[in-house]
Enzyme design. Sequence first.
Site, mmCIF file in Angstrom:
data_model
loop_
_atom_site.group_PDB
_atom_site.id
_atom_site.type_symbol
_atom_site.label_atom_id
_atom_site.label_comp_id
_atom_site.label_asym_id
_atom_site.label_seq_id
_atom_site.Cartn_x
_atom_site.Cartn_y
_atom_site.Cartn_z
ATOM 1 C CG ASP A 19 36.208 15.257 78.166
ATOM 2 O OD1 ASP A 19 35.282 15.867 78.698
ATOM 3 O OD2 ASP A 19 37.057 15.797 77.414
ATOM 4 C CG ASP A 21 33.268 20.355 75.180
ATOM 5 O OD1 ASP A 21 32.942 20.611 74.019
ATOM 6 O OD2 ASP A 21 32.535 20.551 76.161
ATOM 7 N NE ARG A 148 31.647 28.366 73.502
ATOM 8 C CZ ARG A 148 31.863 27.724 74.646
ATOM 9 N NH1 ARG A 148 33.050 27.332 74.977
ATOM 10 N NH2 ARG A 148 30.865 27.439 75.445
ATOM 11 C CB SER A 186 32.052 28.620 81.932
ATOM 12 O OG SER A 186 32.203 27.283 81.498
ATOM 13 C CG ASP A 188 31.464 23.049 85.250
ATOM 14 O OD1 ASP A 188 30.724 23.864 84.671
ATOM 15 O OD2 ASP A 188 32.021 22.096 84.667
HETATM 16 O O1 M1P Z 1 32.901 19.798 79.247
HETATM 17 C C1 M1P Z 1 33.777 20.800 79.635
HETATM 18 C C2 M1P Z 1 33.055 22.083 79.962
HETATM 19 O O2 M1P Z 1 32.358 22.522 78.808
HETATM 20 C C3 M1P Z 1 31.766 23.769 78.914
HETATM 21 O O3 M1P Z 1 32.756 24.705 79.203
HETATM 22 P P1 M1P Z 1 32.946 26.081 78.378
HETATM 23 O O4 M1P Z 1 31.617 26.533 77.971
HETATM 24 O O5 M1P Z 1 33.649 26.955 79.362
HETATM 25 O O6 M1P Z 1 33.837 25.753 77.201
HETATM 26 C C4 M1P Z 1 30.777 23.811 80.065
HETATM 27 O O7 M1P Z 1 29.594 23.155 79.710
HETATM 28 C C5 M1P Z 1 31.353 23.241 81.333
HETATM 29 O O8 M1P Z 1 30.326 23.019 82.262
HETATM 30 C C6 M1P Z 1 32.053 21.930 81.091
HETATM 31 O O9 M1P Z 1 32.696 21.498 82.262
#
Ligand code: M1P
Length: 254
Positions: A19, A21, A148, A186, A188
């Site tokens: 993964d 993030d 954020r 956010s 998805d």
């Molecule tokens: O990879 C995890 C998520 O990263 C982003 O989420 P957020 O902007 O809410 O931190 C988005 O790109 C989301 O699509 C993705 O699942």
Amino acid sequence: MAASEFTYKEQPETLVLFDVDGTLTPARLTISDEVRDTLKKLRQKVCIGFVGGSDLSKQLEQLGPTVLDDFDFAFSENGLTAYRLGNELASQSFINWIGEEEYNKLAKFILKYLSELDLPKRRGTFLEFRNGMINVSPIGRNASTEERNEYEKYDKEHQIRAKFVEALKKEFSHLALTFSIGGQISFDVFPTGWDKTYCLQHVKGDGFKEIHFFGDKTFKGGNDFEIYTDDRTIGHSVNSPDDTVRILTEVFNL
Ligand code: M1P
């Protein structure tokens, strides 16, 4: 048998997927030199790939402009955009699956709901249209890192996204859609089954005997849950990029 392009590796029949993030980088930030060096060493031994929920433009920002050369497999939007050794693989699209009429209804509902939310701050890009999914953000995707973090706290307290998802599930129960809160600001929306396990179909032909997956959102409801618990993978749950490096060093003797 391993694909011929990978036979130079020590374990060409092993694939390690990550993964992005929270696993390779802090949320929406860039990869550190330590993680990059660890991946370089790992790639000598096994095949490596990333599978992110975000689209490729975000991974280019976070993992670097040479990302397609740095990984054997690059999977954006859960694998709906897919590359093997820098070459794009055929895939499907969300809009073809849902059709214009239903998508219109969905987008109208989302935009109306967003407009009625009470929020301390709003920025821009509330509905992002991607190849394999849409992404919905009450504060908007243009929020800064500080905004954020503020939003994430606010959302935890007020359950903005969780309530939004419940409303969508109720309204669109006739569609086989999955709503996944994978990040900070956010969620998805994609067809059920188009979670991160979707990317596994792209590696079927490469004869892997072991597929490892590293992710941080491995709990039920998290966007790593399905692939982490899938029978085809060996799951590793991590709490930071440092934790990823620690486990990789241990498991693969780096
Ligand atoms: O990879 C995890 C998520 O990263 C982003 O989420 P957020 O902007 O809410 O931190 C988005 O790109 C989301 O699509 C993705 O699942």
